[in-house]
Design a protein around this motif. Structure first.
Motif, PDB file in Angstrom:
ATOM      1  N   LEU A  98       0.806  -1.218   0.000  1.00 19.56           N
ATOM      2  CA  LEU A  98       0.000   0.000   0.000  1.00 19.56           C
ATOM      3  C   LEU A  98       0.839   1.268   0.000  1.00 19.56           C
ATOM      4  CD1 LEU A  98      -2.734  -0.981   2.620  1.00 19.56           C
ATOM      5  CD2 LEU A  98      -3.120  -0.565   0.180  1.00 19.56           C
ATOM      6  N   ILE A  99       2.127   1.137   0.283  1.00 16.55           N
ATOM      7  CA  ILE A  99       2.961   2.313   0.522  1.00 16.55           C
ATOM      8  C   ILE A  99       3.874   2.541  -0.685  1.00 16.55           C
ATOM      9  CG2 ILE A  99       4.713   3.322   2.029  1.00 16.55           C
ATOM     10  CD1 ILE A  99       3.482   1.707   4.310  1.00 16.55           C
ATOM     11  N   ASP A 100       3.755   3.716  -1.293  1.00 17.14           N
ATOM     12  CA  ASP A 100       4.509   4.046  -2.494  1.00 17.14           C
ATOM     13  C   ASP A 100       5.903   4.573  -2.191  1.00 17.14           C
ATOM     14  OD1 ASP A 100       2.330   3.551  -4.410  1.00 17.14           O
ATOM     15  OD2 ASP A 100       1.384   5.264  -3.417  1.00 17.14           O
ATOM     16  N   GLU A 101       6.067   5.136  -1.013  1.00 17.35           N
ATOM     17  CA  GLU A 101       7.336   5.789  -0.694  1.00 17.35           C
ATOM     18  C   GLU A 101       7.505   5.782   0.818  1.00 17.35           C
ATOM     19  OE1 GLU A 101       8.103   9.331  -2.985  1.00 17.35           O
ATOM     20  OE2 GLU A 101       8.855  10.407  -1.219  1.00 17.35           O
ATOM     21  N   VAL A 102       8.736   5.579   1.284  1.00 20.42           N
ATOM     22  CA  VAL A 102       8.998   5.592   2.728  1.00 20.42           C
ATOM     23  C   VAL A 102      10.157   6.541   3.014  1.00 20.42           C
ATOM     24  CG1 VAL A 102      10.514   3.573   2.554  1.00 20.42           C
ATOM     25  CG2 VAL A 102       9.531   4.194   4.767  1.00 20.42           C
ATOM     26  N   HIS A 103       9.996   7.298   4.100  1.00 21.10           N
ATOM     27  CA  HIS A 103      11.037   8.220   4.560  1.00 21.10           C
ATOM     28  C   HIS A 103      11.537   7.785   5.929  1.00 21.10           C
ATOM     29  CE1 HIS A 103      10.540  11.851   1.789  1.00 21.10           C
ATOM     30  NE2 HIS A 103       9.634  10.994   1.370  1.00 21.10           N
ATOM     31  N   TRP A 104      12.836   7.983   6.153  1.00 22.53           N
ATOM     32  CA  TRP A 104      13.420   7.766   7.472  1.00 22.53           C
ATOM     33  C   TRP A 104      14.042   9.069   7.966  1.00 22.53           C
ATOM     34  CZ3 TRP A 104      14.412   4.526   3.307  1.00 22.53           C
ATOM     35  CH2 TRP A 104      13.987   3.196   3.409  1.00 22.53           C
ATOM     36  N   LEU A 105      13.828   9.387   9.242  1.00 18.85           N
ATOM     37  CA  LEU A 105      14.499  10.505   9.886  1.00 18.85           C
ATOM     38  C   LEU A 105      15.202   9.996  11.133  1.00 18.85           C
ATOM     39  CD1 LEU A 105      11.797  11.825   8.452  1.00 18.85           C
ATOM     40  CD2 LEU A 105      12.512  13.859   9.718  1.00 18.85           C
ATOM     41  N   ASN A 106      16.362  10.562  11.427  1.00 16.96           N
ATOM     42  CA  ASN A 106      17.017  10.182  12.676  1.00 16.96           C
ATOM     43  C   ASN A 106      16.441  10.990  13.832  1.00 16.96           C
ATOM     44  OD1 ASN A 106      18.396  12.704  12.834  1.00 16.96           O
ATOM     45  ND2 ASN A 106      20.160  11.901  11.713  1.00 16.96           N
ATOM     46  N   ALA A 139       7.318  -0.142  -8.724  1.00 18.74           N
ATOM     47  CA  ALA A 139       8.215  -0.716  -9.726  1.00 18.74           C
ATOM     48  C   ALA A 139       8.502   0.261 -10.858  1.00 18.74           C
ATOM     49  CB  ALA A 139       7.616  -2.002 -10.280  1.00 18.74           C
ATOM     50  N   ASP A 140       7.544   1.143 -11.161  1.00 20.82           N
ATOM     51  CA  ASP A 140       7.719   2.081 -12.265  1.00 20.82           C
ATOM     52  C   ASP A 140       8.256   3.438 -11.801  1.00 20.82           C
ATOM     53  OD1 ASP A 140       5.499   2.866 -10.852  1.00 20.82           O
ATOM     54  OD2 ASP A 140       4.239   3.252 -12.614  1.00 20.82           O
ATOM     55  N   ALA A 141       8.679   3.521 -10.542  1.00 16.73           N
ATOM     56  CA  ALA A 141       9.178   4.801 -10.021  1.00 16.73           C
ATOM     57  C   ALA A 141      10.525   5.134 -10.650  1.00 16.73           C
ATOM     58  CB  ALA A 141       9.318   4.731  -8.504  1.00 16.73           C
TER      59      ALA A 141
END
Length: 794
Positions: free
Chosen positions: A234-242, A339-341
């Protein structure tokens, strides 16, 4: 709004427009789930507990046991106690005193585990939870991480968004159990199939393939386990922050938007800003803000806590770096999951005009990046089309124009790395990296090494061994300097490339003539302005080496020491390289220590460096420091001797990943350059096949075309080919090089008609090398050689 009880009051939270994107008609909203009675998980607790009561899974008056250190604990406490159930909350020492006070005030029994287990705090809490369940038959465990009623609770949130906005283009939410973001997006996609979903995680959480770091300080998002309610599809993009980035964003949220929130909301806010910057006008972006800030008064919002945890030591990114799957992250980064990103871009600012630059583009592509070359003249790069690289036209000598060209071509944050394979553009690449929010070597440190006069002054202040020197601006001052320093001396430009116009001068008059020639030049081979100064320095008649290092976070790692042979005076053309150098262990340690101290003095701390050193009777003397990989096929020798490709390491490091560096040499390798011993026109080079057949010879290559005018080289550009050998010992490599070179014959004539003149394409003088870093050519190349010491021209 009138409610008959506290449970009925859950939901229908405010939706507030935020400032990001407003100037571009991008509408960014915060769904203030923090405005529930306690926080967002009130919805989950209501859904799970009421459904369990309806199905009989939770009997009237039976205990409820849940593992949580935050808002789920408060939600279960609210709903459970309101419906008459004893509530046990299992938590860990990270629980804040405000939440603990609320839980106890609501009548819960709180169990605080004392230590992590192999699965972190989550694992220890679950072990204690099972013990409580065993001691209380009939107890109900909401299982927020796997209970499907967790995401189901957010159907109401999705309907509230649709009722208020009509449409949502981008949804951003923090991920802990996976319930809120997956539940909301699943429902929204029933009517909005093109919805773009962005998850927000923390550095050190395993949810999206990162290594577990149980000591992370953020709460409310991230996990040491993999919850079943998290649906990656369901998730198209994930971000990580410290921790520093998340806490800083939370405090900024309070200052700018007047929302006193917790670190989950702060993290979402930071990502909302990035999505707003990328969004087209008319886009509607919504972020779910789970918790308010009262629980974080002593942590996120406390300067004392920041100091205690040394948060300001952590890196901080102004924009996220797009990374590939499997990349370990340490600061704000993101990965696209579709996959098409589009792939993250890896930008090179100009290039060598040789195979080195084209090889770097291919290495970036093989690593999974979109290779990009920014250039003012793409026609100078032979083989560029075959690399498949994207070409961006821009004035690479104008820092502002360079930034404009790249940021126009790529969305903010979608550039994974910036580098160059041309020494002329090291500072430009560093400036561009900084402008797009990526870590980079300081431009001042680069400039301080590129200007050999400034480098001498820096090393003098630091007490580093080096030749005595003077910087001059004309011939007469060079003559005077030569008189003071003594002859013979060495005269060189302070800022040219390769060994061009570097000579030993045996008299003050020779020094004056060469310095006059140097200072009269106004531009280099790329048309860039030159300093108009020359360096006159003491001639050190001592063995020459180069020390190859790689800086990571300010720590310089030794790649190896290269043993060098140079032609006789007055020119200093390197004719042979051997790795590893044949040095006593103590001498190698002393040389490495000298170079490490010199690098620290210059301020260099990132990426490869190539330092030339003379081993004198009194210790190592630094000749030059170059903030880039060595040339002269030295990286190729290390690849053969160690199995590690240093150009690939350069690309990996610039892209924010941990580069693979050699851990010592398992074999020996060497290169012998083919040098014409008299002037003439090259008819051909014979004996090549016989030389290739010598045991240990890995490659024999001619880099000069027949019909080219050649002469004994005055700099590295005059070399016309090379032999590379590999062996189990230095002796076998030297023997193989000597045997091969004895078979190679350079055939010359004095026929000048039709020959390429000196300085013309194909002639012995060029503006950049033709054989570069890590290059593994299979056939002849145009004339010229890698400038001694540099793949980028020195």
């Amino acid at each position: 709004m009138l409610s008959q009880n506290v449970i009925e009051a859950i939901g229908n939270t405010p939706l507030v427009r935020l400032r990001p994107g407003a100037d571009r008609d991008v509408r960014v909203y915060a769904k203030l789930e923090m405005n529930n009675l306690f926080a967002m998980k009130d919805r989950v607790a209501r859904q799970i507990i009421t459904e369990a009561r309806a199905t009989g899974a939770l009997a009237e008056g039976a205990p409820i046991v849940e593992s949580s250190s935050g808002t789920m604990a408060l939600g279960v406490a609210l709903v459970g106690t309101a419906l008459g159930h004893p509530v046990h909350i299992v938590t860990d020492p990270r629980i804040d005193r405000t939440t603990l006070a609320k839980l106890e005030a609501l009548g819960c029994e709180v169990h605080v585990v004392s230590a992590m287990d192999a699965h972190g705090w989550q694992g220890a809490r679950l072990t204690r939870l099972r013990e409580i369940m065993d001691a209380n038959p009939g107890a109900f465990w909401p299982r927020q991480y796997e209970n499907p009623q967790n995401p189901a609770a957010y159907r109401h949130l999705a309907h509230e968004l649709l009722a208020d906005l009509g449409t949502v283009d981008v949804l951003v939410g923090a991920v802990g159990s996976g319930g809120s973001l997956c539940g909301t997006s699943r429902v929204l996609r029933e009517s909005l199939p093109e919805l773009y979903v962005v998850g927000v995680d923390c550095v050190g959480s395993v949810l999206f393939g990162q290594p577990d770091r149980p000591q992370r300080l953020q709460s409310g998002l991230g996990n040491s386990l993999h919850p079943k309610n998290l649906d990656h599809a369901l998730i198209d993009e994930v971000h990580w922050l410290n921790d520093r980035e998340a806490f800083g964003a939370t405090r900024e949220l309070a200052r700018t938007e007047k929302l006193f929130a917790g670190n989950t909301s702060g993290s979402v806010y930071r990502v909302l800003e990035a999505m707003a910057a990328r969004a087209a006008p008319g886009t509607t972006v919504v972020g779910i803000f789970p918790d308010r800030g009262d629980r974080y008064a002593d942590t996120v919002h406390s300067d004392a806590h920041w100091a205690e945890k040394e948060l300001r030591r952590l890196p901080v990114a102004s924009v996220p770096r797009q990374v590939l799957d499997g990349t370990e992250v340490h600061s704000w980064s993101f990965r696209r999951n579709r996959a098409d990103a589009p792939r993250p871009a890896f930008v090179f600012v100009e290039s060598n005009t040789t195979g080195t630059g084209m090889l770097a583009l291919r290495i970036a592509a093989e690593a999974g990046y979109e290779p990009v070359l920014v250039t003012g003249d793409s026609t100078r790069y032979k083989g560029l089309a075959e690399t498949g690289a994207t070409v961006v036209d821009g004035d690479t000598d104008d820092p502002d124009a360079l930034v404009r060209a790249v940021t126009k071509a790529f969305e903010p944050g979608c550039i994974a790395g910036v580098s160059t394979t041309s020494e002329f553009y090291l500072a430009a690449a560093a400036g561009l990296a900084t402008a797009v929010g990526l870590p980079a070597e300081g431009a001042e440190a680069i400039a301080g090494c590129r200007d050999k006069g400034r480098l001498r002054e820096t090393l003098e202040r630091a007490g580093i061994g080096q030749p005595r020197f003077e910087v001059v601006q004309d011939g007469p001052s060079a003559a005077a300097a030569a008189e003071r320093l003594g002859t013979p001396c060495v005269v060189k430009p302070v800022d040219d490339s390769g060994s061009t116009r570097v000579r030993r001068c045996d008299s003050a008059q020779q020094a004056a003539e060469l310095a006059g020639e140097i200072t009269a030049r106004t531009t280099n081979g790329r048309g860039q302005p030159m300093a108009g100064r020359a360096l006159v320095e003491q001639y050190l008649d001592a063995p020459e080496y180069s020390v190859e290092m790689f800086g990571i976070d300010g720590v310089h790692h030794l790649i190896g020491i290269t043993e060098k042979t140079v032609t006789g005076a007055p020119h200093f053309v390197e004719s042979r390289h051997l790795v590893p150098a044949d040095l006593p262990a103590e001498a190698a340690r002393e040389m490495t220590g000298t170079v490490s101290a010199a690098l620290r003095a210059t301020g260099l701390g990132r990426g490869p460096s190539h330092t030339e050193v003379k081993r004198t009777a009194t210790g190592s003397a630094v000749v030059e420091i170059n903030p880039r990989l060595a040339g002269g096929l030295i990286p190729e020798l290390y690849r053969l001797a160690t199995g590690v490709d240093l150009l690939a390491a350069q690309v990996a490091h610039a892209a924010g990943t941990t580069p693979l560096l050699p851990d010592g040499c398992t074999r020996h390798a060497g290169i012998q350059f083919i040098l014409p011993d008299e002037p003439g026109v090259l008819e051909g080079v014979t004996g090549l096949e016989e030389a290739r057949a010598v045991p240990g010879v890995e490659r024999v290559t001619v880099t000069a075309a027949a019909g080219t005018r050649v002469a004994p080289p005055t700099d590295a550009y005059g070399r016309i080919g090379y032999v590379v050998a590999v062996g189990e010992s230095r002796k076998t490599v030297v023997e193989a090089l000597d045997r091969a070179m004895a078979l190679v014959r350079v055939d010359l004539s004095d026929r000048w008609a039709g020959a390429a003149p000196s300085g013309a394409p194909g002639g012995p003088v060029a503006t950049e090398p033709t054989v570069g870093v890590g290059e593994r050519p299979e056939g002849p190349l145009p004339v010229g050689g890698e400038p001694q010491g540099g793949p980028f021209g020195r």
